[in-house]
Design a protein around this motif. Structure first.
Motif, PDB file in Angstrom:
ATOM      1  N   ALA A 167      89.761   7.383  52.952  1.00 40.89           N
ATOM      2  CA  ALA A 167      90.078   8.633  52.254  1.00 40.89           C
ATOM      3  C   ALA A 167      89.506   9.812  53.033  1.00 40.89           C
ATOM      4  N   GLY A 168      90.370  10.754  53.425  1.00 39.00           N
ATOM      5  CA  GLY A 168      89.941  11.861  54.261  1.00 39.00           C
ATOM      6  C   GLY A 168      89.056  12.872  53.572  1.00 39.00           C
ATOM      7  N   ASP A 169      89.112  12.958  52.228  1.00 33.48           N
ATOM      8  CA  ASP A 169      88.310  13.953  51.525  1.00 33.48           C
ATOM      9  C   ASP A 169      87.048  13.360  50.918  1.00 33.48           C
ATOM     10  N   ALA A 170      86.753  12.083  51.204  1.00 34.01           N
ATOM     11  CA  ALA A 170      85.643  11.408  50.545  1.00 34.01           C
ATOM     12  C   ALA A 170      84.365  11.256  51.363  1.00 34.01           C
ATOM     13  N   PRO A 171      84.366  11.411  52.708  1.00 29.49           N
ATOM     14  CA  PRO A 171      83.120  11.182  53.452  1.00 29.49           C
ATOM     15  C   PRO A 171      81.974  12.033  52.933  1.00 29.49           C
ATOM     16  N   ALA A 172      80.821  11.412  52.813  1.00 24.94           N
ATOM     17  CA  ALA A 172      79.625  12.103  52.335  1.00 24.94           C
ATOM     18  C   ALA A 172      78.437  11.593  53.137  1.00 24.94           C
ATOM     19  N   PHE A 173      77.273  12.085  52.828  1.00 22.04           N
ATOM     20  CA  PHE A 173      76.068  11.604  53.480  1.00 22.04           C
ATOM     21  C   PHE A 173      74.927  11.614  52.477  1.00 22.04           C
ATOM     22  N   ALA A 174      73.992  10.712  52.681  1.00 17.04           N
ATOM     23  CA  ALA A 174      72.782  10.651  51.868  1.00 17.04           C
ATOM     24  C   ALA A 174      71.595  10.906  52.775  1.00 17.04           C
ATOM     25  N   VAL A 175      70.616  11.638  52.276  1.00 17.54           N
ATOM     26  CA  VAL A 175      69.423  11.954  53.055  1.00 17.54           C
ATOM     27  C   VAL A 175      68.247  12.069  52.087  1.00 17.54           C
ATOM     28  N   ARG A 176      67.095  11.658  52.560  1.00 19.73           N
ATOM     29  CA  ARG A 176      65.896  11.731  51.727  1.00 19.73           C
ATOM     30  C   ARG A 176      65.077  12.956  52.143  1.00 19.73           C
ATOM     31  N   LEU A 177      64.831  13.856  51.186  1.00 15.66           N
ATOM     32  CA  LEU A 177      64.095  15.086  51.425  1.00 15.66           C
ATOM     33  C   LEU A 177      62.778  15.074  50.643  1.00 15.66           C
ATOM     34  N   GLU A 178      62.013  16.117  50.823  1.00 12.10           N
ATOM     35  CA  GLU A 178      60.751  16.268  50.108  1.00 12.10           C
ATOM     36  C   GLU A 178      61.001  17.141  48.872  1.00 12.10           C
ATOM     37  N   PRO A 179      60.935  16.565  47.670  1.00 10.99           N
ATOM     38  CA  PRO A 179      61.317  17.318  46.459  1.00 10.99           C
ATOM     39  C   PRO A 179      60.523  18.604  46.270  1.00 10.99           C
ATOM     40  N   GLU A 180      59.250  18.618  46.683  1.00 14.19           N
ATOM     41  CA  GLU A 180      58.432  19.810  46.467  1.00 14.19           C
ATOM     42  C   GLU A 180      58.889  20.996  47.305  1.00 14.19           C
ATOM     43  N   ARG A 181      59.761  20.768  48.270  1.00 14.44           N
ATOM     44  CA  ARG A 181      60.233  21.855  49.125  1.00 14.44           C
ATOM     45  C   ARG A 181      61.562  22.440  48.652  1.00 14.44           C
ATOM     46  N   PHE A 182      62.106  21.934  47.568  1.00 14.13           N
ATOM     47  CA  PHE A 182      63.388  22.445  47.090  1.00 14.13           C
ATOM     48  C   PHE A 182      63.247  23.902  46.651  1.00 14.13           C
ATOM     49  N   ALA A 183      63.980  24.803  47.292  1.00 20.46           N
ATOM     50  CA  ALA A 183      64.039  26.196  46.859  1.00 20.46           C
ATOM     51  C   ALA A 183      65.065  26.366  45.746  1.00 20.46           C
ATOM     52  N   ARG A 184      66.067  25.537  45.779  1.00 21.49           N
ATOM     53  CA  ARG A 184      67.081  25.486  44.729  1.00 21.49           C
ATOM     54  C   ARG A 184      67.346  24.029  44.431  1.00 21.49           C
TER      55      ARG A 184
ATOM     56  N   HIS B 205      81.923  25.059  64.654  1.00 19.04           N
ATOM     57  CA  HIS B 205      81.802  26.519  64.671  1.00 19.04           C
ATOM     58  C   HIS B 205      80.389  26.977  64.346  1.00 19.04           C
ATOM     59  N   GLN B 206      79.432  26.073  64.473  1.00 21.53           N
ATOM     60  CA  GLN B 206      78.007  26.387  64.365  1.00 21.53           C
ATOM     61  C   GLN B 206      77.580  26.921  62.995  1.00 21.53           C
ATOM     62  N   SER B 207      78.233  26.473  61.942  1.00 18.72           N
ATOM     63  CA  SER B 207      77.731  26.808  60.610  1.00 18.72           C
ATOM     64  C   SER B 207      76.466  25.989  60.360  1.00 18.72           C
ATOM     65  N   SER B 208      75.520  26.584  59.634  1.00 22.06           N
ATOM     66  CA  SER B 208      74.253  25.921  59.337  1.00 22.06           C
ATOM     67  C   SER B 208      74.032  25.923  57.833  1.00 22.06           C
ATOM     68  N   PHE B 209      73.595  24.769  57.292  1.00 21.52           N
ATOM     69  CA  PHE B 209      73.390  24.613  55.853  1.00 21.52           C
ATOM     70  C   PHE B 209      71.940  24.214  55.600  1.00 21.52           C
ATOM     71  N   ASN B 210      71.347  24.818  54.579  1.00 16.34           N
ATOM     72  CA  ASN B 210      69.966  24.525  54.208  1.00 16.34           C
ATOM     73  C   ASN B 210      69.972  23.538  53.043  1.00 16.34           C
ATOM     74  N   LEU B 211      69.615  22.288  53.317  1.00 13.17           N
ATOM     75  CA  LEU B 211      69.632  21.267  52.279  1.00 13.17           C
ATOM     76  C   LEU B 211      68.554  21.506  51.228  1.00 13.17           C
ATOM     77  N   TYR B 212      67.511  22.226  51.561  1.00 14.54           N
ATOM     78  CA  TYR B 212      66.476  22.531  50.577  1.00 14.54           C
ATOM     79  C   TYR B 212      66.886  23.673  49.649  1.00 14.54           C
ATOM     80  N   ALA B 213      68.017  24.296  49.942  1.00 19.66           N
ATOM     81  CA  ALA B 213      68.553  25.355  49.076  1.00 19.66           C
ATOM     82  C   ALA B 213      69.944  24.953  48.585  1.00 19.66           C
ATOM     83  N   ASP B 214      70.077  23.674  48.215  1.00 23.38           N
ATOM     84  CA  ASP B 214      71.348  23.138  47.703  1.00 23.38           C
ATOM     85  C   ASP B 214      72.470  23.278  48.723  1.00 23.38           C
ATOM     86  N   ALA B 215      72.166  22.999  50.004  1.00 25.42           N
ATOM     87  CA  ALA B 215      73.148  23.003  51.091  1.00 25.42           C
ATOM     88  C   ALA B 215      73.866  24.337  51.212  1.00 25.42           C
TER      89      ALA B 215
END
Length: 289
Positions: free
Chosen positions: A181-198, A237-247
């Motif tokens: 399915a072309g619209d289904a790829p996702a990823f899982a990553v483990r972050l540090e919960p205390e650093r979540f800004a959002r 195109h060099q977009s950058s996403f912050n996973l600690y701010a809800d991507a």
């Protein structure tokens, strides 16, 4: 100046059969197009069937016009819109002669079958324009194979447990049974919960989060993960996403956060989705006015 008129050609033996065969071939192509479209459609076969339908019709009409329709053997100046009596008599004789094209009922019937089948086949694509039992395109883009109780699996179909996603490691995941399915790829990553800004839109399991893998600018896979920073980069195109701010996008042309995937641990110990993405995955240009 008037000259002698050529008689109506009777045509060599087999001409009528060739015309009938051409028209029936056209009808078969039209029926094939309708059946292919009705079964879900396949562009190449639909094109072949339409080509056969129009080619058969063209061949049949060409043979009919060249071999059976009478050709004039006279030249005269135009003297008005009313044909001369002799010309009217000649036309009547041509139309009422035993070998007249309009009296060849088999040819006319075959032509009727070809035109009827082609016209009926042309009605099938109209079904795509009707709203009955169909989802609006924008709504269809919001629905993916993810849903409640769909297990997260790797690219080789292996189900994932929470411990299979180590810290600072990005793992590509897919819905079980729908790896293509072309619209289904996702990823899982483990972050540090205390650093979540959002807080993550899809929630988290002790810092374990999942997001769509498709960049919200042009749909490229965002594969470059900067360990420790929580930043995810799109190589196109060099977009950058912050996973600690809800991507949330923090650089580049992307203007929308990556949709989150709500996850949980199932009774079997494997990761499962609790629903679909929190937003439409991939490029968002289709939703702009």
């Amino acid at each position: 100046m008037n000259g002698s008129r050529r008689p109506v050609p009777a045509g060599p033996p087999g001409v009528s059969r060739r015309i009938v065969l051409a028209f029936l071939t056209s009808a078969a192509g039209a029926v094939g197009f309708a059946v292919t479209y009705g079964l879900g459609g396949q562009t190449q076969w639909e094109g072949i069937c339409l080509a056969v339908a129009f080619a058969g019709l063209a061949v049949g009409l060409a043979i009919w016009g060249r071999r059976l329709v009478p050709v004039g053997g006279y030249v005269e100046e135009h003297e008005g819109f009313t044909p001369a009596p002799t010309e009217q008599a000649m036309t009547a004789a041509a139309l009422t002669a035993p070998d007249s094209p309009v009296r060849r009922r088999g040819l006319l019937a075959a032509l009727g079958v070809a035109l009827t089948a082609l016209g009926a086949a042309a009605l099938f694509p109209l079904r795509s324009l009707l709203p009955w039992d169909r989802t609006r395109p924008v709504e269809a883009l919001k629905d993916t194979p993810w849903g409640p109780d769909v297990r997260l699996v790797t690219s080789d179909g292996r189900p994932l447990r929470p411990e299979d996603v180590p810290a600072n490691t990005m793992v590509g995941v897919f819905p079980e049974g729908r790896l293509d399915a072309g619209d289904a790829p996702a990823f899982a990553v483990r972050l540090e919960p205390e650093r979540f800004a959002r807080p993550p839109s899809g929630g988290h399991l002790g810092g374990l989060v999942a997001y769509s893998l498709l960049c919200t600018h042009a749909g490229c896979p965002v594969r470059i993960y900067l360990k420790g920073t929580g930043r995810l980069l799109c190589p196109c195109h060099q977009s950058s996403f912050n996973l600690y701010a809800d991507a949330r996008p923090v650089a580049g042309p992307a203007a929308r956060s990556l949709p989150g995937l709500p996850i949980e641990v199932g009774p079997d110990g494997f990761l499962r989705a609790r629903g679909d993405f929190t937003g439409p995955p991939g490029a968002g240009f289709w939703s702009r006015p």
